[in-house]
Design a protein around this motif. Structure first.
Motif, PDB file in Angstrom:
ATOM      1  N   LEU A   3     -17.788  30.697  35.890  1.00 34.01           N
ATOM      2  CA  LEU A   3     -18.084  31.210  37.223  1.00 34.01           C
ATOM      3  C   LEU A   3     -19.540  30.909  37.533  1.00 34.01           C
ATOM      4  CD1 LEU A   3     -17.296  32.959  39.720  1.00 34.01           C
ATOM      5  CD2 LEU A   3     -18.142  34.926  38.427  1.00 34.01           C
ATOM      6  N   ILE A   4     -19.794  30.315  38.711  1.00 30.49           N
ATOM      7  CA  ILE A   4     -21.152  29.970  39.137  1.00 30.49           C
ATOM      8  C   ILE A   4     -21.416  30.639  40.481  1.00 30.49           C
ATOM      9  CG2 ILE A   4     -22.726  28.122  39.796  1.00 30.49           C
ATOM     10  CD1 ILE A   4     -21.057  26.235  38.043  1.00 30.49           C
ATOM     11  N   ALA A   5     -22.444  31.470  40.541  1.00 34.40           N
ATOM     12  CA  ALA A   5     -22.853  32.094  41.800  1.00 34.40           C
ATOM     13  C   ALA A   5     -23.813  31.150  42.511  1.00 34.40           C
ATOM     14  CB  ALA A   5     -23.527  33.433  41.541  1.00 34.40           C
ATOM     15  N   VAL A   6     -23.576  30.918  43.796  1.00 34.26           N
ATOM     16  CA  VAL A   6     -24.451  30.057  44.590  1.00 34.26           C
ATOM     17  C   VAL A   6     -25.144  30.909  45.651  1.00 34.26           C
ATOM     18  CG1 VAL A   6     -23.159  27.934  44.163  1.00 34.26           C
ATOM     19  CG2 VAL A   6     -22.522  29.375  46.091  1.00 34.26           C
ATOM     20  N   PRO A   7     -26.362  30.513  46.055  1.00 33.36           N
ATOM     21  CA  PRO A   7     -27.162  31.363  46.947  1.00 33.36           C
ATOM     22  C   PRO A   7     -26.812  31.298  48.426  1.00 33.36           C
ATOM     23  CG  PRO A   7     -28.415  29.428  46.330  1.00 33.36           C
ATOM     24  CD  PRO A   7     -27.124  29.370  45.567  1.00 33.36           C
ATOM     25  N   VAL A   8     -25.953  30.369  48.842  1.00 36.82           N
ATOM     26  CA  VAL A   8     -25.633  30.246  50.268  1.00 36.82           C
ATOM     27  C   VAL A   8     -24.128  30.105  50.451  1.00 36.82           C
ATOM     28  CG1 VAL A   8     -27.838  29.227  50.932  1.00 36.82           C
ATOM     29  CG2 VAL A   8     -25.999  27.747  50.217  1.00 36.82           C
ATOM     30  N   ARG A   9     -23.670  30.342  51.680  1.00 36.59           N
ATOM     31  CA  ARG A   9     -22.246  30.240  51.999  1.00 36.59           C
ATOM     32  C   ARG A   9     -21.747  28.819  51.769  1.00 36.59           C
ATOM     33  NH1 ARG A   9     -20.719  31.529  57.353  1.00 36.59           N
ATOM     34  NH2 ARG A   9     -18.689  32.002  56.493  1.00 36.59           N
ATOM     35  N   VAL A  24     -25.132  20.220  44.705  1.00 38.04           N
ATOM     36  CA  VAL A  24     -25.734  20.134  43.383  1.00 38.04           C
ATOM     37  C   VAL A  24     -26.206  21.515  42.940  1.00 38.04           C
ATOM     38  CG1 VAL A  24     -27.595  19.097  42.015  1.00 38.04           C
ATOM     39  CG2 VAL A  24     -26.455  17.756  43.801  1.00 38.04           C
ATOM     40  N   VAL A  25     -25.936  21.847  41.686  1.00 36.43           N
ATOM     41  CA  VAL A  25     -26.388  23.098  41.079  1.00 36.43           C
ATOM     42  C   VAL A  25     -27.133  22.741  39.800  1.00 36.43           C
ATOM     43  CG1 VAL A  25     -25.649  25.245  39.979  1.00 36.43           C
ATOM     44  CG2 VAL A  25     -24.447  24.414  42.002  1.00 36.43           C
ATOM     45  N   SER A  26     -28.339  23.287  39.644  1.00 36.12           N
ATOM     46  CA  SER A  26     -29.084  23.023  38.409  1.00 36.12           C
ATOM     47  C   SER A  26     -28.606  23.965  37.311  1.00 36.12           C
ATOM     48  CB  SER A  26     -30.588  23.192  38.638  1.00 36.12           C
ATOM     49  OG  SER A  26     -30.899  24.542  38.832  1.00 36.12           O
ATOM     50  N   HIS A  27     -28.620  23.465  36.095  1.00 34.85           N
ATOM     51  CA  HIS A  27     -28.173  24.281  34.973  1.00 34.85           C
ATOM     52  C   HIS A  27     -29.041  25.534  34.825  1.00 34.85           C
ATOM     53  CE1 HIS A  27     -26.259  25.239  31.165  1.00 34.85           C
ATOM     54  NE2 HIS A  27     -27.467  25.527  30.721  1.00 34.85           N
ATOM     55  N   SER A  28     -30.347  25.384  34.986  1.00 35.96           N
ATOM     56  CA  SER A  28     -31.255  26.521  34.781  1.00 35.96           C
ATOM     57  C   SER A  28     -31.028  27.634  35.790  1.00 35.96           C
ATOM     58  CB  SER A  28     -32.716  26.057  34.831  1.00 35.96           C
ATOM     59  OG  SER A  28     -33.017  25.520  36.099  1.00 35.96           O
ATOM     60  N   GLU A  29     -30.506  27.324  36.970  1.00 33.24           N
ATOM     61  CA  GLU A  29     -30.261  28.344  37.990  1.00 33.24           C
ATOM     62  C   GLU A  29     -28.797  28.783  38.049  1.00 33.24           C
ATOM     63  OE1 GLU A  29     -31.752  26.685  41.607  1.00 33.24           O
ATOM     64  OE2 GLU A  29     -33.835  26.901  40.987  1.00 33.24           O
ATOM     65  N   ASP A  48     -21.177  35.907  50.262  1.00 34.94           N
ATOM     66  CA  ASP A  48     -20.208  36.731  50.985  1.00 34.94           C
ATOM     67  C   ASP A  48     -19.089  37.221  50.074  1.00 34.94           C
ATOM     68  OD1 ASP A  48     -21.608  36.340  53.346  1.00 34.94           O
ATOM     69  OD2 ASP A  48     -20.369  34.643  53.979  1.00 34.94           O
ATOM     70  N   GLY A  49     -19.124  36.808  48.798  1.00 34.79           N
ATOM     71  CA  GLY A  49     -18.084  37.212  47.860  1.00 34.79           C
ATOM     72  C   GLY A  49     -16.842  36.355  47.927  1.00 34.79           C
ATOM     73  N   GLU A  50     -16.933  35.209  48.614  1.00 29.56           N
ATOM     74  CA  GLU A  50     -15.790  34.306  48.680  1.00 29.56           C
ATOM     75  C   GLU A  50     -15.797  33.396  47.460  1.00 29.56           C
ATOM     76  OE1 GLU A  50     -15.425  32.172  52.307  1.00 29.56           O
ATOM     77  OE2 GLU A  50     -15.244  33.993  53.506  1.00 29.56           O
ATOM     78  N   PHE A  51     -14.625  33.246  46.859  1.00 27.56           N
ATOM     79  CA  PHE A  51     -14.463  32.405  45.685  1.00 27.56           C
ATOM     80  C   PHE A  51     -13.856  31.074  46.095  1.00 27.56           C
ATOM     81  CE2 PHE A  51     -14.335  36.734  44.078  1.00 27.56           C
ATOM     82  CZ  PHE A  51     -15.196  36.666  42.996  1.00 27.56           C
ATOM     83  N   HIS A  52     -14.337  30.013  45.469  1.00 28.09           N
ATOM     84  CA  HIS A  52     -13.824  28.668  45.723  1.00 28.09           C
ATOM     85  C   HIS A  52     -13.619  27.947  44.398  1.00 28.09           C
ATOM     86  CE1 HIS A  52     -14.654  28.450  50.121  1.00 28.09           C
ATOM     87  NE2 HIS A  52     -15.534  29.375  49.805  1.00 28.09           N
ATOM     88  N   ALA A  53     -12.605  27.111  44.369  1.00 30.66           N
ATOM     89  CA  ALA A  53     -12.441  26.200  43.245  1.00 30.66           C
ATOM     90  C   ALA A  53     -13.483  25.103  43.413  1.00 30.66           C
ATOM     91  CB  ALA A  53     -11.039  25.596  43.266  1.00 30.66           C
ATOM     92  N   ALA A  54     -13.920  24.531  42.322  1.00 33.86           N
ATOM     93  CA  ALA A  54     -14.837  23.388  42.370  1.00 33.86           C
ATOM     94  C   ALA A  54     -14.638  22.576  41.099  1.00 33.86           C
ATOM     95  CB  ALA A  54     -16.292  23.846  42.481  1.00 33.86           C
ATOM     96  N   SER A  55     -15.007  21.308  41.171  1.00 31.72           N
ATOM     97  CA  SER A  55     -14.923  20.472  39.974  1.00 31.72           C
ATOM     98  C   SER A  55     -16.215  19.680  39.836  1.00 31.72           C
ATOM     99  CB  SER A  55     -13.716  19.540  40.031  1.00 31.72           C
ATOM    100  OG  SER A  55     -13.807  18.681  41.137  1.00 31.72           O
ATOM    101  N   VAL A  56     -16.579  19.418  38.592  1.00 36.08           N
ATOM    102  CA  VAL A  56     -17.783  18.653  38.284  1.00 36.08           C
ATOM    103  C   VAL A  56     -17.449  17.174  38.479  1.00 36.08           C
ATOM    104  CG1 VAL A  56     -19.517  18.121  36.534  1.00 36.08           C
ATOM    105  CG2 VAL A  56     -18.476  20.400  36.599  1.00 36.08           C
TER     106      VAL A  56
END
Length: 115
Positions: A3-9, A24-29, A48-56
């Motif tokens: 699970l990865i939390a992102v800072p924007v919608r 792009v998401v940095s490993h450190s963040e 907003d608490g919305e969950f999304h599937a994502a793939s690397v």
């Protein structure tokens, strides 16, 4: 599954297209305790608490950090998120078949309309 939390919608994160957009998401963040691999599936949660599937889809390296290029998938219902994160098969048809169906429906929804 991670699970990865992102800072924007999600729509802002991908400059508007939502599902199917890359970001792009940095490993450190990311808050991850281990590195991700290409083609690995993850769950992303926005403010907003919305969950999304994502793939690397790609990995980028710098001297300071590893950066994961993720392709955003469809929004996920809470039951599917719990199942994906727990790794427990409940026996319900909400496993990989439902995930694949949700991803397909998301891609169809986000396709540009023919002109």
């Amino acid at each position: 599954m991670e699970l990865i939390a992102v800072p924007v919608r999600a729509a802002v994160l991908t400059d508007g297209p939502g599902a199917g957009g890359e970001f792009v998401v940095s490993h450190s963040e990311s808050g991850l305790t281990r590195g991700l691999e290409i083609d690995e599936q993850v769950v992303v949660v926005d403010p907003d608490g919305e969950f999304h599937a994502a793939s690397v889809v790609d990995l980028e390296f710098s001297l300071e950090d590893t950066h994961y290029v993720l392709e955003l998938g469809v929004r996920l219902p809470p039951d599917t998120v719990r199942e994906r994160l727990s790794g427990v098969d409940t026996g319900a048809p909400a496993g990989d078949d439902l995930g694949a169906l949700l991803d397909l429906l998301g891609r169809l929804r986000d396709r540009p309309e023919p002109s």
